[in-house]
Structures are given as C-alpha cells and as structure tokens.
Motif scaffolding. Sequence first.
Motif, mmCIF file in Angstrom:
data_model
loop_
_atom_site.group_PDB
_atom_site.id
_atom_site.type_symbol
_atom_site.label_atom_id
_atom_site.label_comp_id
_atom_site.label_asym_id
_atom_site.label_seq_id
_atom_site.Cartn_x
_atom_site.Cartn_y
_atom_site.Cartn_z
ATOM 1 N N PRO A 271 43.791 -29.542 11.825
ATOM 2 C CA PRO A 271 45.266 -29.555 11.772
ATOM 3 C C PRO A 271 45.911 -29.312 13.136
ATOM 4 O O PRO A 271 46.944 -29.929 13.444
ATOM 5 N N ASP A 274 45.417 -32.480 15.146
ATOM 6 C CA ASP A 274 46.305 -33.519 14.604
ATOM 7 C C ASP A 274 47.738 -33.330 15.099
ATOM 8 O O ASP A 274 48.432 -34.309 15.426
ATOM 9 N N VAL A 783 50.035 -23.426 11.540
ATOM 10 C CA VAL A 783 48.647 -23.672 11.949
ATOM 11 C C VAL A 783 48.012 -22.390 12.479
ATOM 12 O O VAL A 783 46.856 -22.072 12.171
#
Length: 811
Positions: A271, A274, A783
């Motif tokens: 994540p 990304d 995150v």
Amino acid sequence: MARNTALHFRVVEAKDLPAKDVSGTSDPYCIIKVDNEVVARTSTVWRNLNPFWGEEYTLHLPMGFHNLSFYMLDEDTIGHDDVIGKVSLSREYISSHPRGIDSWINLSHVDPNEEVQGEISLELQVLKEAHRRVLCCHVIEARDLAPRDISGTSDPFARVLWNGQVLETSIIKKTRFPHWDEVLEFVLEEETVGGVPLTVEVWDWDMVGKNDFLGRVEFSFDALQKAPLKGWYRLLPFPSAEEDAGGKLGALRLRVRLAEDRILPSRYYQPLIDLLVESILCPPEDKDDITPLAVLEEVCSVESRQDVATKLVKIFLGQGLVVPFLDYLNLHEVSRTMDPNTLFRSNSLASKSMEQFMKVVGMPYLHEVLKPIINRIFEEKKYVELDPCKIEPSRTRRISFKGSLSEAQIRDSSLEVLKGYLRDIVESIVGSLGKCPHTMRVAFKKLHGFVEDRFPEVENQDTKYIAISGFLFLRFFAPAILTPKLFNLRDQHADPQTSRTLLLLAKAVQSIGNLGLQLGHGKEQWMEPLHPFILSSIGRVKDFLDRLIDVDSENEASENQSWTPFHPSATIKEGYLQKRKAEGLHLVSRFTFKKRYFWLSNETLSYSRSPDFQVRTSIPVQRICAVERVDENAFQQSHMMQISTRDNGGQLSTMYIQCKNINELNQWLSAIRKATISNECMLPFCHPGTFRGNRWTCCLQTDRTVRGCSRTHSAVTLGDWSDPLDPDTEAQMVYRQLLLGRDKLREKCLEFAGKETTLEQGRGAQEGTSDRRMAAAARLLEVIQDLEQAHNAFERQEEEERAAASPAPHP
C-alpha cells in the motif's frame, strides 16, 4: 520475516590530541571495530593534532552487534604504533538516539582488561544425588577469544568461582578457540542459600608474569536452582566506569546512526509503494494539488532527506519507474522556481534524488571516465600551486637540480600541469557519450525540456545546459575528483600535496560546469590563469550535453524494467591480490604467495598472472559457500581471507588470499558476499585457521572434516552504491521516516482541514483543493497506522514464541 541492521558512522575530526612524536606532533588515524572486529581504518593525517577525516561508512549487520569502538592511534614508521585513546559506544546508547549522534566525545584510556571478546559455551545445573546437591558447571568450549600472545593466539583456561571456592580447567595452548569439555563441580551445603552468583572467567596463561584476563560471565544462583542453563554466552569485561580522561587525550567528533528494523513480508509495504507510485503515474491536474510524495518531502527533516532520496530512487528503480519519478520531482521543482539562478540550488528532494540517482546508476560510468586520470595524479605526485600565499619554493627542489624555483616559475609550471590534467579530464568526459547509462541520458533529456519550457527567454538560454551540468559536473564529477576515496576511485585519501592538486582541478571542473558564468567574480583571483582554458572548454561541453540528450526517449522499455547495478558478466571489482599456492604447504610463508590479478562479476571470480594475460582460472560464483577472514597466526600474515567452494561432487576446497590493507580486505569480502547473496549453499560455520601439521591452527582439532569453530558472516557487508535492490528494506526506511514525521503529518491534515472550512464559508474558487490535499495526508497516515499495527502484531508473536520456548536468560 527478516531483520535489517544498518550502522552508519562518520569519523569527522579530532581535536587537542596529545603529541606522541619527538617533533611535538602526532600522525593520527582511527581504527573502527564492531564487536572487536576491524571494519575500517581511516587515512593517516601526518603531523597534526587536530586532524580532519570526514570518512563515512555504512555497515550491514544482519545478526546485530554489541559495541562500536573507535581507536585513535599514532602511526610510527619504526616500531609499533602508539595507542592514544578510544571511544566506545554500546548498541543501547546508539539506539537511544533515533535521529543519530553528532557530537564531540572525549577519548578514554585503553584498558587491556576491558578489551575482551568472544563467547563461551556452558551447561550449568544443580543435581540432586543420594545425600547431597551438586552445582555442575560443564565448560564445553569458547570461540573468538582475544589474542594476548605475540603469536596472535592465547593459552586459555577457564576459572569458575562460587561462594569463595575456585575451580579451573586445563590450559589449552596456542588457540583462540579452545575445546575443554570439562565438568567442574561444587558440593552444596544444606544451608546454602541464593544470592551468591556463579562467575565463569577466562584467562590467558603466561609462563612469565601475570595471566591476562580474557573475559567473564556471571549467573544468578537462584535462576540455576529453578532451571538448568545451556548455551553460548558473551564474555564481558570487569564492571567498571569508563574514564574519559577529562579531555586530556583529546576528543573525537562522530556521527553515528543505527537503523535497526524488522522487515515485514512484502504485502505489508505494497500500500505504501502503491501510494508513492500513484503520485507519478496519476499526477494531479492542478499543479497546486498535494500528492503523497509531496507530503513525504514536507514532513521529512532536512537531515534525513538524502537517505529518503536514496531509498526512493531504489524503490522506483525496482519498479522500473525511476525516470517518471525524477520527471515528477524535477517538473515540480522547475515549476516553483522563479529565478533561474536558484534552480536546484537547495537541498530539495528533487536535487537530492538526482544526486543519488547518478551515484546509484552512474558509478561504473564515473569510474570509467575518471579512474585512469585520478590514478595518474596519485602516482605522479607533482607539486602544484597557483595561490601566491601558499607557494613553498623549498618543496620544488626535486624538480630542478639547480635549487629552488622562483614563485613565477612555480606558477608557470603548475599552470601547465593543471592544464594537462584538465585537458585529459575534459577529453575523457566529452568522449564518454557511449559510456553514459541510457537511463541517465533520458532523465537529463526530460530535465532539459522542462527547463527550456520554463525559461524560454534569450537571456536564459544557458539555463537548460546549466541544469544538466550542475548535476553532472558540480555534483558528480567535481566531488569525485576532490575526494576520490569517497567514490571508490582510490583505497586511501590523498596526501596533502596530491589533495591540493585535486582541489584545484575540482574548482576548475566546477567552473566549466557553470559554463564560466562566475569567472572573475570570486575571491580566488589567482585562478585567473586557468580562465582561458576553462572558457575554451565551454563550447565543447555544450556540444557534449546536446549530444548527451540526443537519445530516443519515446520507447522507454529499457527504462521501465527493474534495474540491477551490473550486467551478470560485468566486472564488479578487480585488482592485484596475493594468492597462496596450493602446493606451498611446506614452504616458508613468504614464498607461498604469488601476485595475481583478480576479476569479480556476478557470475565468476577469476584470476591470472596479469590483466593482459590470456589464460584465466575461473570459479563460478554459485559454487562459493564461504568468504571469511583468516587468523593472522595461520600464515603469520595479516589482512587475509579465505574463499571456500564446493565442486559438483560436494568436495570442499579453500583458496587463501592476502590483501594490501584492512580496507581492501573489507571491500573484497563485501563485494564477494554481495555477489553470493542468493547462494543457497553458504556454510554457517568455518575455520578461521588452516589445516597444517595434521590439525587446525585455530581450534587444534585433528579431524580435517570437523565442523568449523567460528560462525560465518556471509551477510555482513559494507553499504555502497552497488548494494542489491531490496524493495522491502527501502520501503521500511521510508515508513520509519514517515513515523518520525507523523506529528507534522497530522498538523498538515489539520491545516488543510482548516483551509477547506474557510473556503466552504467563502465559497471560494479553490473549493475542494484543500480537501484533496487533506486526503493525501490522511492516506499516508492510514498507511503508517496499518504498518505500525503489523509491526506490533509481529512483535507480540515473537514474544509469545520466546515465552513458549522458555529460553535461558542471557546474562
């Protein structure tokens, strides 16, 4: 799941050192040890009590460490070097400074009783017999003890102390890896109570004089009564407060930082990656919008920006997106710059990323361009000086047999020497078009276009060139010329005379990179004799830059692939080493070594008599199963390593190699270990000695096939530009920086929320912009929280596994 321990340290300078020579000065240098193993040696600064080094190292230590020590010594041409003092930092102390240590630390005295190392294997238990209880201490073996004798070994024995009683093992002579396998017993009286510790000491026996202390370990008797203990235990010095000598021995300025992380499985970092990738693949239409990547730059401290830039460059190299990543940063930097004279002058994430990108991708290119010229400058050692205030006519007597030259003659001679070197440097650079990595050329082409579009005015026509040359010349070639050792162009720093030559050349290369725009405006008017040459080179440099960016960037298939530092067959490291002859078992040590030229690639380790010799002996890298140091007493030679290989039949063979110095040894160890990092056949143990006289010189075992007496260190390497890409480790470091900046990130969220509220009340035209900014910061916070929870979960799992295994408490 793995653990990553990276130790970053920089030996900056020292001050107020004591004079050790009759001349009233010293020739200081530093030896750096991690757990008593030498990992680096600085250069010697001659005749100076306030030396400056500025030498920086990174060490990867997967198994962790206990102490980092810096020993200051005075180099002597005759006899042994004098010890001035030391600075010792424990891992706990370094860990207590998450942002690192940067301070002056007083040197302390070196006490031999505190210079201990190694481990001892023990089995301790309380046994109940028919009419008594017995405290049994099974002293099995020890390893990696400190050498106390002139032969580089010791004569160790163990002494066990409890309740006023003392028992000793036998003495095993000439070894640092003794094997006792002896049981010492204490009979316990009925009234024996706890509180009296059991102490095991190791000593080096001396026939003349007192025995030398090798270390000790202490156990709680109460713990022994509850459960037996068995394992390897680290030897410690006698407890004492370290004395820093109150500054009488001088002080050392150090920068030390420890990055100690648990590396989670890749899926936990995806994540974060990304989010970062999204910033460049899906950039916002509004240039004022904030992306997660932009937020990352804002919350990172200036001090950590270089580390963050390095990790981001490696992450995007691994994703095959390094050119779009640099495009995003450079476009953002160019767009917000109003004055072309200040373009890329700050330590922004864009400038740091471009700088680190060149080091990671372009280091082989740099070596090919500059190394031959740098080597010639070091070998020729010519006296060069243009500054009238620094000219020393007495140093030029060797140039002229008629005596010292005049200042004018020295300046003329120096000018010709510098012009000769500069001519070769410029020729090498402008002729290096085919050597420059394609990825660098594409990145420079994109940067050129951004700057040309942003500053199209006629008066700013040189800005597009300076944007590229500012990186290539000012931040790449010039620093490498100034300090070749920091770019691995040389093993040692230059002496003062050569260093002055390099400084003058670096200044000239910087002026060429600036296209001569600042010539005559500085304080160093004595550089004026070089100005005609500099100005005459500018046209050739511009032409070179035009050709450099004349590259096809439409088809970026080659850029959009995961990057590796070297082609498998490309040479990683090469040079002359001393190889021990296999048939030289009975020869005098100095006759058993032959000079050979070695090449290392990711496929083979090969050697021959000389670089031009046609016949080479090659060893496939995949067959290497150990690369370790060799004890000095094995061949009575220092700076030695062994390379163990296994043939197709499973037979082990070992090649012994000697290096010139400790730094060369560490560099070769590190390079070969990195090349073998994927090998599955690596040995967990090895012998640091050799098998001679029907026994191993290290542990004295007579069985040639017995398991090694020392652990191997296959993953201990020096960190540099050739480190293999490790996306999980890079992402973990970015997470750590975000964690340190989480409070600032939360402030950004509140700031954006406040702006959005104001806009909603005023129904402004920019309604929604702050909302998108807040969303970027909020996603990063989410995150961070997820990764933090994952780390906590793994930590709890590890604690539960340790509790279930009920391990013996380590003293």
